[in-house]
Design a protein around this motif. Structure first.
Motif, PDB file in Angstrom:
ATOM      1  N   UNK B 212      -1.096  30.124   4.207  1.00 43.94           N
ATOM      2  CA  UNK B 212      -0.202  29.586   3.178  1.00 43.94           C
ATOM      3  C   UNK B 212       1.114  29.138   3.787  1.00 43.94           C
ATOM      4  N   UNK B 213       1.625  29.955   4.690  1.00 48.55           N
ATOM      5  CA  UNK B 213       2.899  29.619   5.319  1.00 48.55           C
ATOM      6  C   UNK B 213       2.775  28.371   6.186  1.00 48.55           C
ATOM      7  N   UNK B 215       0.883  25.871   5.724  1.00 50.29           N
ATOM      8  CA  UNK B 215       0.823  24.697   4.860  1.00 50.29           C
ATOM      9  C   UNK B 215       2.190  24.349   4.296  1.00 50.29           C
ATOM     10  N   UNK B 216       2.959  25.367   3.926  1.00 51.23           N
ATOM     11  CA  UNK B 216       4.285  25.100   3.365  1.00 51.23           C
ATOM     12  C   UNK B 216       5.266  24.658   4.449  1.00 51.23           C
ATOM     13  N   UNK B 217       5.252  25.369   5.573  1.00 52.94           N
ATOM     14  CA  UNK B 217       6.205  25.044   6.638  1.00 52.94           C
ATOM     15  C   UNK B 217       5.997  23.637   7.170  1.00 52.94           C
ATOM     16  N   UNK B 219       5.148  21.157   5.278  1.00 54.87           N
ATOM     17  CA  UNK B 219       5.426  20.229   4.169  1.00 54.87           C
ATOM     18  C   UNK B 219       4.197  19.412   3.777  1.00 54.87           C
ATOM     19  N   UNK B 243      -4.890  20.404   0.025  1.00 57.25           N
ATOM     20  CA  UNK B 243      -3.517  20.141  -0.438  1.00 57.25           C
ATOM     21  C   UNK B 243      -3.195  18.648  -0.490  1.00 57.25           C
ATOM     22  N   UNK B 426       8.393  18.164  10.262  1.00 52.05           N
ATOM     23  CA  UNK B 426       8.213  19.583  10.580  1.00 52.05           C
ATOM     24  C   UNK B 426       6.923  19.832  11.353  1.00 52.05           C
ATOM     25  N   UNK B 488      12.443  29.784   7.579  1.00 50.87           N
ATOM     26  CA  UNK B 488      12.693  29.139   6.293  1.00 50.87           C
ATOM     27  C   UNK B 488      13.046  27.678   6.440  1.00 50.87           C
ATOM     28  N   UNK B 490      11.862  24.205   8.513  1.00 48.24           N
ATOM     29  CA  UNK B 490      10.868  23.665   9.417  1.00 48.24           C
ATOM     30  C   UNK B 490      11.536  23.050  10.626  1.00 48.24           C
TER      31      UNK B 490
END
Lengths: 313, 509
Positions: B212-213, B215-217, B219, B243, B426, B488, B490
């Motif tokens: 999950x991280x 994918x978020x980091x 963007x 995603x 990122x 927190x 990227x």
């Protein structure tokens, strides 16, 4: 902020324009969101930066102040936004946000309900996950906070993905038009158990709920209510541990008379100070190693994340 | 705002626009990939539904036919019919010891929480029912629930147990005499959890919170063009594709001549629209077609003279890692691994003549042998990106990079790939060991190609929440992998001209 508008998309061609949102990065703990305006200035302890100097540069550029200080101008992302947004409430941070989005199984096209909106930290990441065809309907009982959040989403170009509504979800539940329409629901409420009967009606079959609560008593009460109608009830805590990385010179045992493990730190310091002057004369077995260890302090708790799936009827 | 005040929520109440087709399938279909959860996670099996597909539970072989057209989340039980055992749909509440334990135990909790184990003696005499008795019951056609009830009635100690251990007793008996099968939808979440629980080595020990991280980091979202190095079986490629949807591109890059195995992508039920967005290309080709090759070369030549030899050594390590992977897999080994273009994806929106006429249970449960006849999926010959798309990447750069290369020198990989990214893009590197990331971070910091790098490690703890019995689970995973990025924020790639003259301005720090 999101790539949904191809013209605003980050690219090698794209340059910073008048009106763009940039993230001014000074240090890892000094980051600010700035709207670029011709004729405006940005000031920090390193001097005055003219916005007009920024226009035409690529994102990621290092720009100089009148005194020769510098900052980096980054392209905004939901992760950066979480760091710079104005805190009107306690917000969710990256570890929780990323876990919530995965566990809620949010994908492009999903309809997500959220309450409360708060400062819009999670909402922004949810919007990225549902784009381009999905939608986030977010509810907050606080009029001013709702409209501030709405303004933020508009400015960040996400109003086509997010609808902010003033409504007390604990009291009134989610609006009836969402009955059976939500792929997932997120609750960050003081008494989430009050909203659960409504959530049950909103979710599509096999849809997922997440409730974020800082206190275990809230989790306890929520789980008691979740027993009816929900399945796969699981509660998690997710945290992030950071590491420091340094290059250190380590001494081997040769040439050192007494090297019990206990005295190693002191020896190492001596070694470094000597090395500053004359590199390789003193101790022949000094080697340079890259070493890592966890940072000494970290956030120990944010909240409990309770997930549940609507039971199959 | 004034408008809101006077009209209140009623006016503002959002109206749901004409609902688009659900992005998430809620019911199964023929040819659909499903995750079967047997007895609350005791066994997890991936299967492809067809009338001929079967699943072996205990010593009983059941057709998966009844699962077709059922909603995800549906629960099934093995029943004995005239034609042998079969899977029958049941509702969670009728199942003897299901997850409404909460309410039951709550009741018990208030009434009688004063029982303890002082009267329990472990002499193996508590059960008066013999195994012969049970066999007779079975022959007479007793259901699993009836056997469990009989066992309870004939247990001399059951009544003396605490409510909690009564639950436990029932659960144990239920698993044996009335096994249940939960029909789950394969998603990045469930697939990652399944592999992590059963075969973590195949996905590089990547835990779901770490995924999950990543994918978020990085963007990842609609319209992103994500560059991935996926040497962890395709879980990363699949999760990114989930995603991105059918909009951007997932460009899976590989070093050497052979693409990395990506069988896990087939577990997702991706539409053709999404499958078409997953492309693969060897690094050499992308680099040749890329303008900034020169700049990357100069950078690498100055920094890393050994780059070439190192990158050829990736190849070896990849082959090594691919071997055991494919031996372990029951069915996937039949996929041509050496084929240069071997990304095999299901095409669910097309009629699928092949999967309907033969059995096709893909399973990662090694004990489950079902290799009678294996369906060859309609293979979407591992697509190469069309030239115009490569040109587009040339002008735009990729929007982000994720590297999961457990057995490679990630630092070198990243330094080679960073020039392919757009400015301020990122990136994040996953690794199961800390040291390679520390080395990579140190190297990147020195090269000034990126700012604010950080290594982080997620920590995930699950809780048991029950009345008066809430506590963290007794067993937890204490390791889900490391990430090089920024916790927190990227990391970003800096424009090259900035890279060159940045060293002189560092006086401030």
């Amino acid at each position: 902020m999101l790539s949904i508008d191809p013209s605003k998309r980050s690219s090698l061609e794209r340059r910073i324009c008048d009106g763009d949102l940039v993230i001014v990065y000074e240090r890892h703990d000094k980051i600010k969101a700035v709207r670029v305006q011709k004729g405006s200035d940005f000031q920090n302890r390193f001097g005055v930066f003219k916005h007009s100097d920024w226009i035409g540069k690529p994102f990621g550029s290092k720009v100089l102040s009148n005194k020769g200080g510098f900052v980096h101008l980054l392209a905004p992302t939901p992760e950066l936004w979480t760091l710079v947004l104005s805190h009107r409430t306690q917000i969710l941070y990256l570890a929780d946000i990323s876990f919530v989005i995965s566990y809620l199984e949010v994908v492009p096209g999903c309809v997500v309900l959220e309450s409360g909106t708060g400062s819009g930290s999670l909402t922004t990441s949810l919007a990225r996950a549902v784009a381009p065809s999905g939608h986030v309907y977010t509810f907050d009982f606080h009029e001013q906070r709702a409209s501030l959040a709405r303004e933020d989403f508009e400015r960040n170009g996400m109003s086509s993905l997010i609808t902010v509504t003033v409504r007390d979800i604990q009291d009134a539940g989610f609006p009836d038009e969402f009955c059976g329409a939500a792929d997932s629901v997120f609750l960050d409420l003081p008494q989430p158990w009050l909203a659960l009967p409504s959530v049950r009606r909103m979710l599509k079959q096999d849809g997922v709920l997440c409730s974020f609560s800082p206190c275990i008593e809230q989790v306890q009460r929520s789980c008691e209510v979740l027993g009816a109608g929900f399945t796969d009830i699981r509660t998690f805590e997710v945290l992030l541990r950071s590491y420091e990385v340094r290059e250190e010179r380590m001494i081997g045992t040769e040439g050192v008379q007494d090297s019990p493990v206990g005295s190693l730190p002191r020896k190492r310091r001596q070694c470094i100070s000597r090395d500053v002057n004359n590199d390789s004369k003193e101790i022949t077995t000094t080697t340079s190693t890259i070493i890592a260890r966890p940072c000494r302090e970290t956030k120990g708790h944010t909240g409990y994340l309770t997930f549940a799936r609507l039971a199959c009827s | 705002m004034a408008e809101e005040e006077c009209t209140g929520a009623g006016h503002q109440a959002p109206t749901l626009a004409a609902a688009p087709p659900s992005p998430i399938p809620r019911e199964t279909w023929e040819g659909c990939s499903v995750l079967l959860d047997i007895n609350d996670g005791d066994r997890l099996v991936f299967a492809r539904l067809s009338p001929a597909a079967t699943l072996k539970i205990g010593n009983k072989k059941c057709s998966l036919g009844p699962l077709m057209g059922c909603p995800f989340g549906a629960l099934f039980r093995v029943e004995n019919g005239p034609g042998g055992p079969y899977l029958a749909r049941c509702s969670p509440s009728t199942s003897a010891a299901s997850n409404n334990s909460m309410q039951e135990s709550e009741k018990g909790n208030t009434m009688e929480n004063n029982r303890d184990n002082r009267l329990l003696i472990d002499n193996n005499m508590a059960q008066n029912l013999s195994s012969n008795d049970i066999d007779t019951m079975r022959k007479e056609g007793a259901t699993g629930d009836e056997i469990i009830e009989a066992l309870i009635a004939n247990s001399s100690t059951f009544e003396k147990k605490t409510v909690y251990s009564q639950e436990k007793y029932k659960r144990k008996k239920q698993k044996k005499y009335a096994p249940k099968v939960l029909l789950r939808r394969p998603s990045a979440r469930s697939i990652c959890e399944t592999y992590f629980k059963k075969f973590p080595a195949r996905t590089g020990f990547l835990r779901v919170d770490t995924l999950s991280l990543l994918l978020c980091m990085s963007n990842v979202g609609a319209h992103s063009d994500v560059l991935v190095v996926d040497m962890i079986g395709g879980i990363l490629t699949g999760a990114v594709a989930e995603r991105v949807g059918g909009t951007g591109y997932i460009c899976s890059i590989y070093f050497g001549a052979t693409p990395y195995p990506s069988d896990i992508v087939r577990m997702f039920n991706f539409s053709n629209e999404v499958c078409n967005r997953i492309v693969r290309i060897p690094f050499s080709d992308l680099c040749k077609s890329h303008e900034s090759l020169e700049s990357s070369e100069t950078l690498l030549n100055t920094k890393e003279s050994s780059t070439l030899t190192e990158s050829s050594s990736y190849k070896n390590s990849i082959y090594i890692s691919a071997e055991p992977m494919n031996q372990e897999l029951d069915l996937m080994e039949d996929q041509p691994v050496s084929n240069e273009e071997m990304l095999t994806l299901p095409a669910n929106s097309e009629p699928n003549p092949l999967s309907s006429n033969s059995c096709s249970t893909e399973t990662i449960d090694c004990k489950h042998e079902n290799n009678a006849s294996i369906t060859h999926e309609p293979v979407n010959k591992g697509r190469r990106p069309p030239p115009e798309i490569i040109d587009l990447w040339k002008t735009n750069g990729f929007s982000s990079l994720i590297v999961a290369a457990p057995e490679s020198d990630v630092g070198t990989i990243v330094q080679e790939l960073l020039p392919l990214l757009s400015y301020s893009a990122p990136f994040v590197i996953y690794h199961q060991y800390l040291q390679p990331l520390a080395t990579a971070m140190h190297r990147l910091q020195n090269s000034k190609m990126a700012i604010n790098l950080q290594i982080s490690e997620p920590w995930l703890r699950e809780y048991q929440v029950l009345p008066s019995r809430t506590h963290p689970l007794m067993q937890m995973s204490c390791f889900g992998g490391y990430m090089l990025s920024v916790p927190e924020l990227s990391s970003v790639r800096l424009p090259e001209d900035e890279v060159l003259n940045s060293s002189s301005q560092d006086a401030r720090t």
